[in-house]
Design an enzyme around this catalytic site. Structure first.
Site, PDB file in Angstrom:
ATOM      1  N   SER A  96       0.852  -1.199   0.000  1.00  0.00           N
ATOM      2  CA  SER A  96       0.000   0.000   0.000  1.00  0.00           C
ATOM      3  C   SER A  96       0.884   1.244   0.000  1.00  0.00           C
ATOM      4  CB  SER A  96      -0.944  -0.025   1.193  1.00  0.00           C
ATOM      5  OG  SER A  96      -1.958   0.945   1.032  1.00  0.00           O
ATOM      6  N   ASN A  97       0.334   2.357   0.378  1.00  0.00           N
ATOM      7  CA  ASN A  97       1.107   3.603   0.407  1.00  0.00           C
ATOM      8  C   ASN A  97       0.678   4.447   1.595  1.00  0.00           C
ATOM      9  OD1 ASN A  97      -1.234   5.225  -0.446  1.00  0.00           O
ATOM     10  ND2 ASN A  97      -1.001   4.056  -2.343  1.00  0.00           N
TER      11      ASN A  97
END
Ligand code: CTP
Length: 403
Positions: free
Chosen positions: A210-211
């Site tokens: 993810s980020n």
């Protein structure tokens, strides 16, 4: 918009839940509303007018004939002053009076003289709520255009559980705000889809890529659109933030699931605001079991494949939807953003510099430049994501064709 600067008349009638009305009044004031209170004589036996006077810094109307009223015709003055009236808690008695047009005290007389929106928040014993007379009266009020909030089920003052409890003050404030927005907001009757958070691209049952996107901007936009009366669908890849009750939240994980979900709702939308930080790549395959480390292998390679570009894919089926994207950049902000605007066929692109730690990802503040086709970019000052969302929603509302 919301309730800011709105004149709210709160009518407090006598029941054990009167103490909660003080919290409701505070909630309205926190939203920026100006509140005045009127109380029945019975209500003053539970909490004194002094409490409401101190909270609102306004005189409290309890008696039409008290000599100290600063208005010559106090009930008409309060009725005419108010943008909306909230009856909280509303007893079976005041509901019956409103339904029949009885006007025999300060509260019922002022309510009869009120022409604006009225919201009734009942609280009473379950048997009183279920009584055929109350059911009839509620039906009459609804037919008259009065909005009735349903009571909660839970422990009643009588010591047993049942229907009739006053909902929590924050829920009442949200409900009133929602009703007001639905009747007066700039986006009333409009469908707006918002996405939020960084997508989660699964590696195995316990891991994902993810980020840093927190979803705060998307949630703030969803709230701002709802506050303007829109029917909001929020497609979110995070679960840690809360949205107003009126927002339809759908939780998704990866970009493909986000796209598939958005496709289901896309045709009915008036605007799509893509605030999610979509991962550009996902693992080629998702392991069914947790990937174990092995003794003979110190290196691990994860093969990634490109995710679909959601905005680009949706734009193919676009009819009248206003398409809004975000561009998170760490360099060449305007050049890169202009390119994305054209490439993704957007009506508006909100560009922000994510290399700055004080704004953007995860922060509560943001500073953006709004880019539109054939219009000079507009650089907005740094502000909270809440304030920024309100401004962006205003700008998006300006782009929607009149209905
Ligand atoms: N976006 C999208 N689908 C993707 C990637 C991004 O719909 N697969 C959307 C984002 O939600 C955002 C806009 O496109 O509204 C721009 O996202 P951004 O990550 O800045 O740009 P990318 O297209 O991914 O380009 P790059 O990562 O090369 O900067």
């Amino acid at each position: 918009m919301g309730l800011e600067n709105k004149h709210i008349a709160v009518y407090v009638t006598g029941g054990i839940a009167v103490y909660k009305a003080a919290e409701v009044v505070r909630g309205f004031i926190r939203q920026g509303a100006v509140v005045r209170v009127a109380m029945t004589q019975d209500a003053t036996k539970f909490v004194t007018p002094l409490t409401f006077g101190a909270l609102t810094k306004q005189p409290v109307l309890t008696d039409l004939f008290a000599g100290d009223n600063d208005q010559f015709v106090p009930h008409i003055a309060l009725a005419d002053w108010s943008d909306l009236a909230v009856i909280v808690p509303a007893t079976a008695n005041v509901i019956a009076k409103m339904a029949t047009g009885l006007a025999d005290d300060a509260v019922s007389t002022t309510l009869l003289a009120t022409t604006g929106l009225k919201v009734v928040v009942p609280a009473m014993n379950e048997h009183m709520w279920d009584a055929p007379a109350t059911t009839r009266n509620i039906a009459t009020l609804t037919a008259d255009g009065v909005v009735v909030m349903q009571p909660d089920t839970g422990l009643l003052a009588e010591g047993y559980s049942g229907r009739g409890r006053l909902p929590e003050p924050s829920a009442i404030v949200d409900f009133v705000q929602h009703v007001w927005a639905k009747q007066t907001g700039r986006l009333r009757g409009r469908n707006v889809m918002v996405t939020a958070g960084g997508t989660r691209e699964r590696i195995d049952p316990v891991r994902y890529i993810s980020n840093d996107s927190s979803g705060k901007m998307g949630y703030a936009l969803a709230r701002a659109a709802a506050n303007e009366g829109a029917n909001v669908t929020l497609i979110s890849s995070i679960i840690s933030l809360s949205a107003p009750d009126s927002v339809h939240v759908i939780t998704v994980s990866g970009a493909q699931e986000m796209l598939d979900t958005m496709k289901t709702y896309f045709a009915q939308q008036d605007a799509v605001i893509m605030a999610a930080a979509v991962a550009d790549f996902k693992p080629v395959s998702v392991a069914e079991q947790k990937i174990k480390k092995t003794a003979d292998n110190d290196l691990m390679t994860l093969q990634l494949t490109k995710n679909p570009d959601i905005l680009k894919t949706l734009s193919v089926d676009k009819t009248d939807q206003i398409m809004v994207g975000f561009a998170a950049e760490t360099e060449h902000l305007l050049t890169n953003a202009q390119h994305k605007l054209i490439d993704k066929k957007l009506d508006m692109l909100i560009a922000n510099d994510v290399s700055r730690k004080d704004i953007g990802f995860n922060a509560d503040q943001n500073q953006v430049t709004v880019i539109r086709p054939n219009v000079e970019p507009v650089q907005l000052p740094q502000m909270t994501k809440t304030k920024l969302s309100e401004q962006l929603i205003e700008m998006i509302a300006d782009l929607l064709p009149g209905k």
